[in-house]
Design an enzyme around this catalytic site. Sequence first.
Site, short mmCIF file in Angstrom:
data_model
loop_
_atom_site.label_atom_id
_atom_site.label_comp_id
_atom_site.label_asym_id
_atom_site.label_seq_id
_atom_site.Cartn_x
_atom_site.Cartn_y
_atom_site.Cartn_z
CE LYS A 135 -0.57 -0.20 5.01
NZ LYS A 135 0.39 0.86 5.28
CB THR A 136 4.01 2.27 1.73
OG1 THR A 136 3.48 1.97 3.03
CG2 THR A 136 4.86 3.53 1.83
CG ASP A 162 -0.19 4.54 4.83
OD1 ASP A 162 -0.94 3.63 4.47
OD2 ASP A 162 1.01 4.36 5.13
CD GLU A 163 -1.19 1.45 8.40
OE1 GLU A 163 -2.28 0.90 8.60
OE2 GLU A 163 -0.14 0.81 8.20
CD GLN A 175 -3.28 -5.29 8.34
OE1 GLN A 175 -2.25 -5.26 9.00
NE2 GLN A 175 -3.27 -5.06 7.03
NE ARG A 228 1.37 -8.33 10.92
CZ ARG A 228 1.11 -7.51 9.91
NH1 ARG A 228 1.98 -6.58 9.57
NH2 ARG A 228 -0.01 -7.61 9.22
#
Length: 690
Positions: A34-35, A220-221, A251, A591
């Site tokens: 996504k970044t 973002d996020e 998330q 993770r």
Amino acid sequence: MSDKIFSNLNDEQAEAVRFIEKPLLILAGAGSGKTRVITNKIAYLIKEHGYSPLNILGVTFTNKAANEMKERVTGITGIDPFLFNISTFHSLGLKILREAGVKSGYGTDWAIGDDKDQKKIVGSIIKEKFSYFTSDMVDDTVKKINRAKMNLFYPNNRDMLFRKGFTEDEAEIFSQYWEHQKKNKRWDFEDLISLPVLILSGDKKAREMYRSRFKYVLVDEFQDTNPNQYELIRLIASSHGAITVVGDDDQAVYSWRGANIRFMTDFKEDFKGARTMKMERNYRSTREILDFANTLIRRNKFRQVKEMWTDRVSGNPVTLMLVSSKESEAEQVADMIEHYSREDPSMFPLAILYRINSQSFPFESVFQKRGIDYRIVKGLRFFDRKEIKDSVSLLRLALNLEDDVSFLRVIDFLPLGIGPKSLEQIRVRSNEKGLSLMNSLKKYFPDKFNSKPFFEKICKVSSGNKNRGISDLLQMLLDDSGYTGYLKDRREEDRLLNIDELLDFIKKWEVESDEKKDIHELLDRLSLESGRGKDSNSEKVLLLTMHNSKGLEYPTIVVAGVNNTYMPFFMRKEKMEIEEERRLMYVASTRAINRLVISTGGVRESEFLLETGLNNVNVAYSFGELLRSISGMAPDKPHSESHSEMMVEHPVFGMGAVLKKTDETKYLVDFKEKGEKLIDTSIVKLKFLK
């Protein structure tokens, strides 16, 4: 330039970068890049659509992430990173206060105080006029102030503060704190968001200035935004709708910080015509790990459907390590670390994730005994935690009234009516007479001493109770002091469980020691435990909570304590709370890059595991089977004629091992909690786990 922007993007990412016609919500799954989409989209807007870097606003949550985004965009465009408006929410708010805050009285002479400054100021106000407040009550008041500001409530709206749970004294403290801020011209971190929201809400000219300046906005996020942060973005971007937000509702695990998953749906209401895109290709984990995570999160009802996938070649199956206790769990993980340190260093770094901090203690104890270096990420070691230091100081004072250090700590965390003025008087008399603080209090300030029965109780403990079990003694002190009840009233389950771990530690010491137990030996051991391993910078073995693992990745993940006490956490019972717990388990699982081990840490495994059906999961009942599974080999099958390795789960008795089959429907089972029982499966169904 177009090739440089799109060469490292897949089709989903490229489409998200190119789409600028309408507001865009990107549902970006774990490890989906996504970044990269945000940074490449900024480059695309500049190079392909002529946007000035000054007219693009990028917002994220940490300085590290903001700097990384700047570097990436610079790498694509060659533009000086200082020209980009890519920052955290707090930096954005500060910019607005500096530029548009003068009109509201916030001149250039205003500065920022950090969290320590805030606590110090609130604490000084409390000590001056509200001396009955304990250190925990100071923390509570700071949290309430921050939560009020997060929802745009300041002391001028006292009725609302009362409705939000403030007491009269807490509201007065908030009022005095705000007056102190204005007098000394100091913002705290929450002001950096709430005050800009109030300014832009009430000042049309300022609002239009930022809407005109920031012609395109990227966030973002997005799933982690709180009410103030969401409103700040809405005020800037809602009129032109030139906005892309990237987030993953699967998330969303920070409701306790004020984040609200509803903003993922509110976005489409506030930004009319918004389009939703999905990024489901994962670049991090193996197919087996993603299959497990997808099966897990699919049970949530309040989510926007995504299905993570990867084109990585198949890896090793997810391993479920069935162990009977947290101690066995720690020992087996330590065995695994020692084995693979010799046999396969590619397994490392290895991270052990757990739901709450108290679960780290068994691992810390075993690792310290075996000399395994480890590091706790974003947290404190067990004996450095406040409630452990509080409990030990209570025990030390009860056993030694000359211990002034413990006395000072006890009167700080317990409401014993000794404020700064009284303490200074006690100190003076103590120095004059050569007495300890406790003995000085008892002899020269009888009114203070007698006003709290607990002082007398501690003195009696010191002169008697020598034959009482130390764990029982500590439990009595915790209960009689009101500390246990206080933590229960505050619903501080994490801290209560830490204290339980301390009591278990002392009980084991009592069992291990001979009949002539020396309390000083225990206190020495506690001191040694608290001082061990503090300088370890190990990057090989890491301990951290599931919450703190968000945004990180490691070759091997062990998710510990996945049982019906900790996952879902037993205090969370509402439907939405259970869904957030499941999201947390999803975050922990995703993770892992190459290997994922789920460990039960107890006999009653989590409902989250049971509902997955454990399809394509290797179940390991022994260390040998654990190694075989991690190496990609299926565990040995049990011998059908003896059933000696068959595990079952009973709806009442829990998990057990089948000893033998007595006839067509009856099995003799050794249950871990209830012992041997003969079960007729024609009456009660057993779940055969292997």
